[in-house]
Design an enzyme around this catalytic site. Structure first.
Site, PDB file in Angstrom:
ATOM      1  N   THR A 968      12.102  40.693  73.927  1.00  0.00           N
ATOM      2  CA  THR A 968      11.892  41.782  72.972  1.00  0.00           C
ATOM      3  C   THR A 968      13.065  41.962  72.018  1.00  0.00           C
ATOM      4  O   THR A 968      12.891  42.198  70.831  1.00  0.00           O
ATOM      5  CB  THR A 968      11.637  43.098  73.746  1.00  0.00           C
ATOM      6  N   CYS A 969      14.266  41.838  72.555  1.00  0.00           N
ATOM      7  CA  CYS A 969      15.448  42.065  71.721  1.00  0.00           C
ATOM      8  C   CYS A 969      15.553  41.059  70.592  1.00  0.00           C
ATOM      9  O   CYS A 969      16.113  41.352  69.542  1.00  0.00           O
ATOM     10  CB  CYS A 969      16.715  42.020  72.572  1.00  0.00           C
ATOM     11  N   PHE A 970      15.030  39.834  70.830  1.00  0.00           N
ATOM     12  CA  PHE A 970      15.163  38.780  69.835  1.00  0.00           C
ATOM     13  C   PHE A 970      13.832  38.450  69.165  1.00  0.00           C
ATOM     14  O   PHE A 970      13.753  37.527  68.367  1.00  0.00           O
ATOM     15  CB  PHE A 970      15.742  37.525  70.484  1.00  0.00           C
TER      16      PHE A 970
END
Length: 1001
Positions: A968-970
């Site tokens: 999700t972060c990337f």
């Protein structure tokens, strides 16, 4: 020929021998001097005559001279030709051919008036104890006593023997001045009348008997097409185009002509003269004369105790009666001028074959017209003469304001707060002609720049004074040189205007022709863009930002007019694209400042210069934030991010600040854990929020916090009925009007929403646009109610659109909503066609304001807390709504187009199968996929193109047993290499429906 009647005076007036005087009926005498009388005047003590540029005066009072009258020659006192004389109480004022003013006292000593500084005077007027002068450039000067405010300067002004400028009339294009006993009047070219001074009998026409010490508009004479005005001892008369006479003030001698002896405090039509097409009116001490040129008649009314009415009667007469003129007046002569003194009356006649203009040259303020422009362009006049005319017109706001009047159908007489009175087509063609000639336009610029702009009064006394603010932008926009400099000076003058005149100017702007308003936008838009472009090129200086603020403030005024008046000018015309260049330059500067951090050496001077440039860019951004209409949403987002960094004190880009803003949260108790965390008051709102899900392995690099706010949104909706209520039809969420006991919850709802905005995440709660309008201090409307409650809004719109009174009455609405009275006794007041708009306005106000006043106060207080950077106010309501809630406009093809691939390509079978499966998904499952991948199902501002999607193929032997994973972060989707499309479909659907635990950082 000169006729005279009234109190006995020297036979022949000193103009002819006694035996040459003709005696007519009713005591009227007439003389025909060898040298014709060109002008004359009569006051209390003197009568004055102008013949061939020379003056003689006749004493009318004998107290100081043993009851003897005499004629006095003043030729030796004057070295210039005299064209006009006006006699007052004890002296007289003379005007020479060159525009010089001389004053004569009661001893007949004549001397130049001090204080006019070589100004060219075109009109003079004389009262009992004060006098007036009007200059060619439209300025009014006064001198004498000020016992009743007759000088129009101020209440405490002691009076003056020298000429004093009446600054409050600056900019008003005047047609005439007039002085009475102790009161004064002026008349504008558009028929606006100003009066001041003594008002004991209502002679100012203001409806009272209070003296005025400054020029005051006579509102009751507005739109009366007044063309002439005359002041008597304590009464006043006006003449309208078409010949209507109105009088007011003292009526004790019948001098008002109203068939009564009452004073009148308001202008009143002289009914007996209705339809007579009066051409002249003049007031004496206690009587009035009017003339009708077409019928060669003179009427008189008022005090006739000295025979001054000319009807053979020694009476006081309160209605107009004809003067018994000699028969030859009707045959050979036409009336040139009538004069009413204290106890005397005069009439000056010219033979019909003589030119009337010969003895009465133009005495109007110099204004611009086509003939003048053509003379300038043709060069028939000497250049010094042309320069002088240009300087007079373009150095004087009065002259310019009197130019370009729309005289078609007397439109200029309709000048008011609604109509400026200008002929816009004439302005454009005239300025176009001027701009073609370099020499002429250079002189125009010189006059505007050096004199006109510095002289503009920030507190104009009349709507006519504002015309110059409409004319100058059109003129400046045609310039090639000094354009920015003049635009800046004009902007300063706009911003100096008092608030009332500023609002009036904006009203004029709202009614401008489309091309004029567009030109106004372009002028200040280009000036603003030019300065921002300079900053983007690395120029720095306080002067640039100071000037930029001016231009943007004016542009903001125009933008507000555009919005409030619903003018058809696109918002994009206000966008300044150079802002993007500024932001790019700031980004490049920040990157340069990062280089030393990475071990690249630069000289201290270079670093210092970049720091200065960075700081200067930030100062510029702080200015731009206050003018949200000049930047698009993407630019505003970038500015918001930069200002966040500034707030967080990232002065050293290499420094990482660890502030401990870490929220440990359990997925099953998100709301409880959040409220507990906020209640500890340890969170530093200016720093980013870091989220840790208890029991899960993950580092928050925006992905976790995005998912946190999505989960928190679901929990907040569980506050329904306590804090929030959801409209069952629109699904829009609003505050619960009955949630008064949940003040703390409303506050924390605001805090959470503010935190989401500040951390650039979404709250998945569908608040109406009205909430964001209220946050930005804008008022919700009936259209906003339609979003919240469509049925109610449609009912109210139908109510407003209904044409039949009976149908409105049949609806049986009263001023109550849901049992609450909108106004006192609202349950007893029926809604009618006359009051329905008020009802609808109160209804909307109840829903959005009154019923949730406390709830919104707590929410907004929390919102400000949660988002400590007040730059969010630069967003429009629609933009703020999208920033907080994201978009629900799903362009799924765009998601595919913006995708990139790792360890695979778009042509691979796996990727083809993925997109086939994805587009087969229901709309709900597609949104679940977004939540699975990004932590939220909301689309960012600008669409999917503003959000990356990378699909990475996972090659492993047990691919069919694995589920897709989301980093999700990337924003990376890890997709195992499934053996077939069915397996891919099953695994993907299972993942997006059931895999809520964060799996991989």
């Amino acid at each position: 020929m000169l006729c005279f009647w009234g109190s006995q005076i020297r036979e022949g007036l000193g103009l002819v021998k006694p035996e040459q005087v003709r005696h007519g009926n009713s005591g009227i005498q007439s003389v025909c001097p060898r040298t014709a009388v060109q002008d004359m005047s009569a006051g209390r003590s003197f009568a004055g005559f102008v013949r061939d540029g020379k003056v003689s005066v006749l004493r009318l009072r004998s107290e100081d001279y043993d009851h003897h009258t005499e004629s006095l020659e003043l030729n030796d006192e004057i070295d210039d030709r005299i064209i006009q004389i006006v006699c007052g109480g004890d002296g007289a004022v003379l005007l020479s051919d060159s525009g010089k003013v001389l004053i004569m006292d009661k001893s007949t000593v004549c001397k130049p008036l001090k204080g006019l500084d070589n100004r060219q005077v075109i009109q003079i007027a004389c009262g009992d104890h004060h006098s007036m002068a009007l200059t060619k450039d439209g300025q009014v000067f006064v001198w004498g006593e000020n016992s009743h405010g007759q000088l129009g300067l101020r209440k405490d002004h002691p009076g003056s023997p020298s000429a004093q400028h009446v600054q409050s009339l600056s900019g008003v294009p005047l047609a005439q001045i007039s002085a009475g006993g102790d009161h004064s009047f002026v008349l504008s070219l558009s028929g606006v009348v100003f009066g001041w001074g003594k008002n004991s009998a209502g002679q100012l026409g203001l409806g009272d008997t209070t003296d005025r010490h400054i020029p005051t508009i006579i509102n009751s004479l507005k739109l009366k097409k007044t063309v002439s005005i005359s002041c008597g001892g304590e009464h006043t008369a006006t003449l309208s185009k078409g010949g209507t006479v109105l009088t007011f003030g003292s009526g004790g001698s019948g001098q008002l002509g109203h068939n009564s002896f009452r004073d009148e405090h308001h202008p009143r039509v002289v009914a007996e003269l209705w339809g007579s097409e009066v051409s002249q009116v003049t007031c004496g001490r206690h009587h009035t004369l009017v003339s009708i040129t077409s019928s060669k008649l003179i009427y008189s009314f008022g005090c006739g105790m000295q025979g001054q009415l000319g009807n053979g009667e020694i009476i006081t007469q309160s209605v107009p009666f004809p003067v018994d003129l000699p028969t030859e007046c009707n045959r050979e002569y036409t009336i040139e001028k009538i004069i009413a003194g204290e106890n005397h009356s005069f009439a000056l006649f010219f033979k019909e074959i003589e030119s009337k203009g010969k003895s009465n040259p133009s005495r109007g303020v110099l204004t611009l017209n086509d003939k003048m422009i053509d003379r300038w362009l043709s060069g028939t006049d000497p250049w010094p003469t042309i320069k002088q005319e240009i300087n007079t017109v373009f150095s004087s706001s009065a002259s310019l304001n009197g130019s370009f009047l729309n005289t078609s159908c007397d439109v200029h007489y309709q000048t008011s707060e609604e109509h400026c009175g200008l002929d816009f087509d004439l302005v454009k063609t005239t300025f176009a002609k001027l701009s073609e000639n370099k020499s002429l336009i250079a002189e125009v610029v010189k006059g505007v720049q050096q004199t006109l702009l510095p002289s503009l009064n920030p507190n104009p006394n009349a709507v006519e004074s504002l015309r110059v603010y409409l004319l100058l932008p059109e003129l400046i926009s045609r310039l090639k040189k000094q354009k920015t400099e003049l635009t800046e000076a004009l902007a300063s003058k706009f911003l100096e205007l008092n608030s009332d005149d500023c609002k009036l100017l904006e009203k004029y702007w709202s009614k401008l022709p489309d091309d004029w308003l567009k030109g106004l936008v372009d002028l200040f838009h280009k000036a603003s863009a030019e300065l921002i472009g300079q900053i983007s090129s690395g120029e720095m200086g306080y002067d640039i930002t100071r000037r930029l603020k001016k231009f943007l403030n004016v542009l903001q005024m125009i933008y507000q007019v555009r919005c409030s008046a619903n003018r058809d000018i696109p918002k994009r015309d206000f966008l300044i694209h150079e802002i993007k260049d500024l932001l790019d330059m700031l980004q490049a500067t920040l990157e340069k400042l990062m280089l030393p951090f990475w071990g690249l050496d630069f000289s201290d001077d270079i670093v210092e210069d970049n720091v200065k440039l960075k700081d200067y860019c930030f100062e510029t951004i702080k200015i731009l934030v206050k003018f949200p209409f000049v930047a698009d949403m993407v630019s505003k987002q970038i500015m918001f991010c930069y200002l966040q960094g500034l707030l967080q004190s990232f002065t050293d880009p290499g420094t990482i600040i660890s502030n401990g803003n870490v929220l440990h949260i359990n997925r099953n108790t998100v709301l409880t854990d959040t409220l507990k965390y906020l209640g500890q008051k340890t969170h530093s709102f200016c720093f980013p929020l870091q989220v840790v899900f208890i029991g899960e392995n993950g580092v928050d690099m925006r992905g976790l916090s995005a998912e946190f706010f999505s989960l928190l949104s679901e929990s907040l909706l569980e506050w329904e009925k306590k804090v929030l209520e959801v409209n069952k039809r629109s699904l829009v969420v609003w505050f619960n009007p009955d949630g008064m006991q949940a003040n703390r919850d409303f506050y924390y709802l605001g805090v959470i929403c503010g935190m989401a905005l500040y951390n650039r995440h979404y709250i998945n709660i569908d608040f109406p646009l009205a909430l964001f309008k209220k946050l930005l201090q804008q008022s919700p409307t009936l259209n906003d109610l339609e979003e919240l409650s469509p049925v109610e809004a449609r009912t109210l719109k139908s109510l407003l659109e209904e044409d039949e009174d009976e149908v409105v009455d049949m609806l049986s609405f009263d001023f109550t909503v849901r049992g609450e009275k909108l106004i006192p006794n609202g349950d007893q007041i029926k809604v009618t066609k006359a009051n329905r708009q008020k009802y609808v306005d109160l209804y909307v106000n109840l829903v959005f304001n009154k019923s949730v006043k406390k709830q919104f106060e707590h929410f907004s207080r929390g919102f400000y807390k949660g988002c400590p950077l007040d730059a969010w106010s630069m967003f429009h309501p629609e933009e703020l709504q999208e920033l907080l809630q994201g978009s629900r406009k799903y362009e799924w093809k765009e998601l595919q187009l913006c995708a990139s691939y790792e360890k695979c390509s778009a042509s691979d079978e796996l990727i083809k199968n993925f997109w086939t499966v994805f587009f087969e998904l229901s709309e709900e499952n597609k949104r679940k996929f977004l939540s699975f991948l990004y932590g939220t199902d909301r689309v960012p501002v600008g669409g999917f193109s503003k959000r990356s999607l990378k699909i990475s193929q996972l090659n492993c032997p047990d691919a069919d047993d694995r589920l897709p994973e989301a980093q999700t972060c990337f924003e990376i989707l890890i997709l195992p290499k499934y053996s077939d499309i069915n397996t891919l479909r099953d695994k993907l659907i299972h993942a997006i429906k059931f895999c809520k635990v964060f799996g991989r950082a």
